[in-house]
Design a protein around this motif. Structure first.
Motif, PDB file in Angstrom:
ATOM      1  N   ALA A  44       0.847  -1.200   0.000  1.00 55.51           N
ATOM      2  CA  ALA A  44       0.000   0.000   0.000  1.00 55.51           C
ATOM      3  C   ALA A  44       0.879   1.245   0.000  1.00 55.51           C
ATOM      4  CB  ALA A  44      -0.924   0.006   1.217  1.00 55.51           C
ATOM      5  N   PRO A  45       0.496   2.282  -0.757  1.00 54.62           N
ATOM      6  CA  PRO A  45       1.330   3.478  -0.832  1.00 54.62           C
ATOM      7  C   PRO A  45       1.161   4.448   0.335  1.00 54.62           C
ATOM      8  CG  PRO A  45      -0.539   3.705  -2.303  1.00 54.62           C
ATOM      9  CD  PRO A  45      -0.609   2.319  -1.703  1.00 54.62           C
ATOM     10  N   HIS A  46       0.102   4.257   1.154  1.00 54.54           N
ATOM     11  CA  HIS A  46      -0.183   5.232   2.199  1.00 54.54           C
ATOM     12  C   HIS A  46      -0.549   4.561   3.514  1.00 54.54           C
ATOM     13  CE1 HIS A  46      -0.174   8.168  -0.985  1.00 54.54           C
ATOM     14  NE2 HIS A  46      -1.188   7.574  -1.581  1.00 54.54           N
ATOM     15  N   SER A  47      -0.212   5.255   4.594  1.00 51.63           N
ATOM     16  CA  SER A  47      -0.640   4.862   5.941  1.00 51.63           C
ATOM     17  C   SER A  47      -1.953   5.575   6.249  1.00 51.63           C
ATOM     18  CB  SER A  47       0.420   5.285   6.958  1.00 51.63           C
ATOM     19  OG  SER A  47       0.451   6.708   7.067  1.00 51.63           O
ATOM     20  N   PRO A  48      -2.666   5.156   7.300  1.00 50.47           N
ATOM     21  CA  PRO A  48      -3.851   5.911   7.707  1.00 50.47           C
ATOM     22  C   PRO A  48      -3.537   7.383   7.970  1.00 50.47           C
ATOM     23  CG  PRO A  48      -3.866   3.777   8.778  1.00 50.47           C
ATOM     24  CD  PRO A  48      -2.531   3.913   8.070  1.00 50.47           C
ATOM     25  N   TRP A  49      -2.406   7.667   8.602  1.00 45.82           N
ATOM     26  CA  TRP A  49      -2.032   9.054   8.869  1.00 45.82           C
ATOM     27  C   TRP A  49      -1.912   9.855   7.576  1.00 45.82           C
ATOM     28  CZ3 TRP A  49      -2.013  13.130  11.643  1.00 45.82           C
ATOM     29  CH2 TRP A  49      -1.141  14.183  11.382  1.00 45.82           C
ATOM     30  N   GLU A  50      -1.225   9.303   6.608  1.00 38.73           N
ATOM     31  CA  GLU A  50      -1.063  10.018   5.341  1.00 38.73           C
ATOM     32  C   GLU A  50      -2.418  10.304   4.696  1.00 38.73           C
ATOM     33  OE1 GLU A  50       3.027   8.631   3.331  1.00 38.73           O
ATOM     34  OE2 GLU A  50       1.768   6.967   4.071  1.00 38.73           O
ATOM     35  N   LEU A  51      -3.317   9.352   4.784  1.00 38.22           N
ATOM     36  CA  LEU A  51      -4.626   9.544   4.164  1.00 38.22           C
ATOM     37  C   LEU A  51      -5.467  10.588   4.890  1.00 38.22           C
ATOM     38  CD1 LEU A  51      -5.329   5.844   3.223  1.00 38.22           C
ATOM     39  CD2 LEU A  51      -4.998   7.754   1.631  1.00 38.22           C
ATOM     40  N   ILE A  52      -5.482  10.566   6.237  1.00 40.21           N
ATOM     41  CA  ILE A  52      -6.322  11.581   6.905  1.00 40.21           C
ATOM     42  C   ILE A  52      -5.703  12.967   6.771  1.00 40.21           C
ATOM     43  CG2 ILE A  52      -7.360   9.932   8.522  1.00 40.21           C
ATOM     44  CD1 ILE A  52      -6.014  11.937  10.663  1.00 40.21           C
ATOM     45  N   GLU A  53      -4.406  13.048   6.770  1.00 39.69           N
ATOM     46  CA  GLU A  53      -3.776  14.362   6.565  1.00 39.69           C
ATOM     47  C   GLU A  53      -4.036  14.866   5.142  1.00 39.69           C
ATOM     48  OE1 GLU A  53      -1.391  17.080   8.183  1.00 39.69           O
ATOM     49  OE2 GLU A  53      -3.278  16.417   9.039  1.00 39.69           O
ATOM     50  N   HIS A  54      -3.979  13.981   4.175  1.00 37.75           N
ATOM     51  CA  HIS A  54      -4.282  14.381   2.810  1.00 37.75           C
ATOM     52  C   HIS A  54      -5.744  14.835   2.694  1.00 37.75           C
ATOM     53  CE1 HIS A  54      -4.325  14.624  -1.498  1.00 37.75           C
ATOM     54  NE2 HIS A  54      -5.350  13.783  -1.535  1.00 37.75           N
ATOM     55  N   LEU A  55      -6.639  14.089   3.295  1.00 37.22           N
ATOM     56  CA  LEU A  55      -8.048  14.490   3.306  1.00 37.22           C
ATOM     57  C   LEU A  55      -8.220  15.871   3.936  1.00 37.22           C
ATOM     58  CD1 LEU A  55      -9.588  11.056   4.256  1.00 37.22           C
ATOM     59  CD2 LEU A  55     -10.429  12.475   2.374  1.00 37.22           C
ATOM     60  N   ARG A  56      -7.571  16.091   5.067  1.00 39.26           N
ATOM     61  CA  ARG A  56      -7.681  17.373   5.769  1.00 39.26           C
ATOM     62  C   ARG A  56      -7.136  18.521   4.915  1.00 39.26           C
ATOM     63  NH1 ARG A  56      -4.522  20.896   7.838  1.00 39.26           N
ATOM     64  NH2 ARG A  56      -2.646  19.621   7.704  1.00 39.26           N
ATOM     65  N   ILE A  57      -5.942  18.329   4.384  1.00 41.05           N
ATOM     66  CA  ILE A  57      -5.298  19.396   3.614  1.00 41.05           C
ATOM     67  C   ILE A  57      -6.094  19.705   2.343  1.00 41.05           C
ATOM     68  CG2 ILE A  57      -3.245  20.004   2.268  1.00 41.05           C
ATOM     69  CD1 ILE A  57      -1.650  18.210   4.347  1.00 41.05           C
ATOM     70  N   ALA A  58      -6.487  18.675   1.617  1.00 39.63           N
ATOM     71  CA  ALA A  58      -7.217  18.899   0.367  1.00 39.63           C
ATOM     72  C   ALA A  58      -8.585  19.526   0.637  1.00 39.63           C
ATOM     73  CB  ALA A  58      -7.368  17.585  -0.401  1.00 39.63           C
ATOM     74  N   GLN A  59      -9.267  19.065   1.670  1.00 36.68           N
ATOM     75  CA  GLN A  59     -10.562  19.647   2.000  1.00 36.68           C
ATOM     76  C   GLN A  59     -10.406  21.124   2.368  1.00 36.68           C
ATOM     77  OE1 GLN A  59     -14.077  17.910   4.308  1.00 36.68           O
ATOM     78  NE2 GLN A  59     -12.892  18.944   5.898  1.00 36.68           N
ATOM     79  N   TRP A  60      -9.437  21.421   3.230  1.00 36.88           N
ATOM     80  CA  TRP A  60      -9.162  22.810   3.615  1.00 36.88           C
ATOM     81  C   TRP A  60      -8.902  23.657   2.371  1.00 36.88           C
ATOM     82  CZ3 TRP A  60      -4.268  24.889   2.638  1.00 36.88           C
ATOM     83  CH2 TRP A  60      -4.084  26.210   3.081  1.00 36.88           C
ATOM     84  N   ASP A  61      -8.069  23.145   1.469  1.00 37.18           N
ATOM     85  CA  ASP A  61      -7.712  23.896   0.278  1.00 37.18           C
ATOM     86  C   ASP A  61      -8.928  24.152  -0.620  1.00 37.18           C
ATOM     87  OD1 ASP A  61      -5.877  25.133  -1.614  1.00 37.18           O
ATOM     88  OD2 ASP A  61      -6.191  23.331  -2.827  1.00 37.18           O
ATOM     89  N   ILE A  62      -9.732  23.151  -0.858  1.00 40.42           N
ATOM     90  CA  ILE A  62     -10.906  23.308  -1.717  1.00 40.42           C
ATOM     91  C   ILE A  62     -11.869  24.328  -1.120  1.00 40.42           C
ATOM     92  CG2 ILE A  62     -12.969  22.138  -2.620  1.00 40.42           C
ATOM     93  CD1 ILE A  62     -11.129  19.579  -2.849  1.00 40.42           C
ATOM     94  N   ILE A  63     -12.103  24.237   0.179  1.00 38.24           N
ATOM     95  CA  ILE A  63     -13.023  25.167   0.845  1.00 38.24           C
ATOM     96  C   ILE A  63     -12.469  26.585   0.805  1.00 38.24           C
ATOM     97  CG2 ILE A  63     -14.071  25.795   3.063  1.00 38.24           C
ATOM     98  CD1 ILE A  63     -14.229  22.710   3.621  1.00 38.24           C
ATOM     99  N   GLU A  64     -11.212  26.745   1.158  1.00 38.08           N
ATOM    100  CA  GLU A  64     -10.608  28.080   1.145  1.00 38.08           C
ATOM    101  C   GLU A  64     -10.543  28.654  -0.269  1.00 38.08           C
ATOM    102  OE1 GLU A  64      -9.728  30.195   3.714  1.00 38.08           O
ATOM    103  OE2 GLU A  64     -10.904  28.703   4.802  1.00 38.08           O
ATOM    104  N   TYR A  65     -10.259  27.825  -1.231  1.00 40.10           N
ATOM    105  CA  TYR A  65     -10.223  28.265  -2.626  1.00 40.10           C
ATOM    106  C   TYR A  65     -11.570  28.854  -3.034  1.00 40.10           C
ATOM    107  CZ  TYR A  65      -9.741  27.972  -7.728  1.00 40.10           C
ATOM    108  OH  TYR A  65      -9.705  28.259  -9.068  1.00 40.10           O
ATOM    109  N   ALA A  66     -12.649  28.208  -2.580  1.00 36.18           N
ATOM    110  CA  ALA A  66     -13.994  28.671  -2.924  1.00 36.18           C
ATOM    111  C   ALA A  66     -14.416  29.900  -2.126  1.00 36.18           C
ATOM    112  CB  ALA A  66     -15.000  27.542  -2.710  1.00 36.18           C
ATOM    113  N   LEU A  67     -14.005  29.992  -0.872  1.00 36.75           N
ATOM    114  CA  LEU A  67     -14.548  31.020   0.011  1.00 36.75           C
ATOM    115  C   LEU A  67     -13.638  32.221   0.258  1.00 36.75           C
ATOM    116  CD1 LEU A  67     -16.234  28.764   2.739  1.00 36.75           C
ATOM    117  CD2 LEU A  67     -17.216  29.656   0.607  1.00 36.75           C
ATOM    118  N   ASN A  68     -12.347  32.068   0.045  1.00 36.02           N
ATOM    119  CA  ASN A  68     -11.399  33.106   0.418  1.00 36.02           C
ATOM    120  C   ASN A  68     -10.620  33.613  -0.797  1.00 36.02           C
ATOM    121  OD1 ASN A  68      -9.331  34.666   1.441  1.00 36.02           O
ATOM    122  ND2 ASN A  68      -8.553  33.103   2.835  1.00 36.02           N
ATOM    123  N   PRO A  69     -10.914  34.824  -1.257  1.00 36.45           N
ATOM    124  CA  PRO A  69     -10.218  35.338  -2.438  1.00 36.45           C
ATOM    125  C   PRO A  69      -8.708  35.515  -2.257  1.00 36.45           C
ATOM    126  CG  PRO A  69     -11.810  36.957  -1.612  1.00 36.45           C
ATOM    127  CD  PRO A  69     -11.903  35.748  -0.739  1.00 36.45           C
TER     128      PRO A  69
END
Length: 159
Positions: A44-69
């Motif tokens: 497997a290429p990822h650990s649980p930690w890598e996956l939840i951190e990736h989920l957190r970072i990507a979610q934060w980025d998508i939300i901020e991209y949409a809401l914060n100019p």
């Protein structure tokens, strides 16, 4: 607000927060033993930690991209993944989970707000709509939550 828009808002909230065709974020992270958070199963290429951190970072980025100019996205792809398969300390896992929840609450509050036009082009987000960014987020989260469930199965730590 029309019944169709109310229904769309309700469907988006369900998509982001409820268990339908896939596990929720909370189900996917629940009761994972600390000693397995940084383990990559064989092949497997990822650990649980890598996956939840990736989920957190990507979610934060998508939300901020949409809401914060003024938002600037991390470098891709390195900025979207942690540097190590293991959490840096014992509190990092819970901090990441809490940040994921806080960001999701920020988005769901915006979706629930009747003043939010889900279909309006967002000038600073390449004229994409909040609906577009929300569907992207739900799709991305579902994909990586599926990976997390698989990794947990491979680690013999899935209910």
């Amino acid at each position: 607000m029309s019944d169709n828009l109310k229904s769309l808002r309700a469907d988006l909230l369900t998509l982001l927060t409820s268990e339908n065709a896939h596990a929720t974020f909370d189900a996917a992270v629940k009761n994972l033993p600390a000693n397995l958070c940084g383990k990559r199963p064989k092949g497997a290429p990822h650990s649980p930690w890598e996956l939840i951190e990736h989920l957190r970072i990507a979610q934060w980025d998508i939300i901020e991209y949409a809401l914060n100019p003024k938002h600037t996205s991390p470098d891709f792809p390195a900025g979207y993944w942690p540097k190590s398969p293991e959490p840096p300390d014992e509190k990092a896992w819970q901090k990441s989970v809490a940040a994921f929840h806080a960001d999701l609450i920020k988005l769901t509050a915006k979706i629930e707000d009747p003043a939010t036009d889900l279909l309006a082009p967002i000038p600073h987000a390449n004229n994409q709509s909040l609906l577009n960014k929300t569907l992207l987020l739900a799709d991305h989260n579902a994909y990586h939550l599926g990976q997390l469930v698989l990794v947990r199965r491979l680690l013999s730590s899935w209910p």
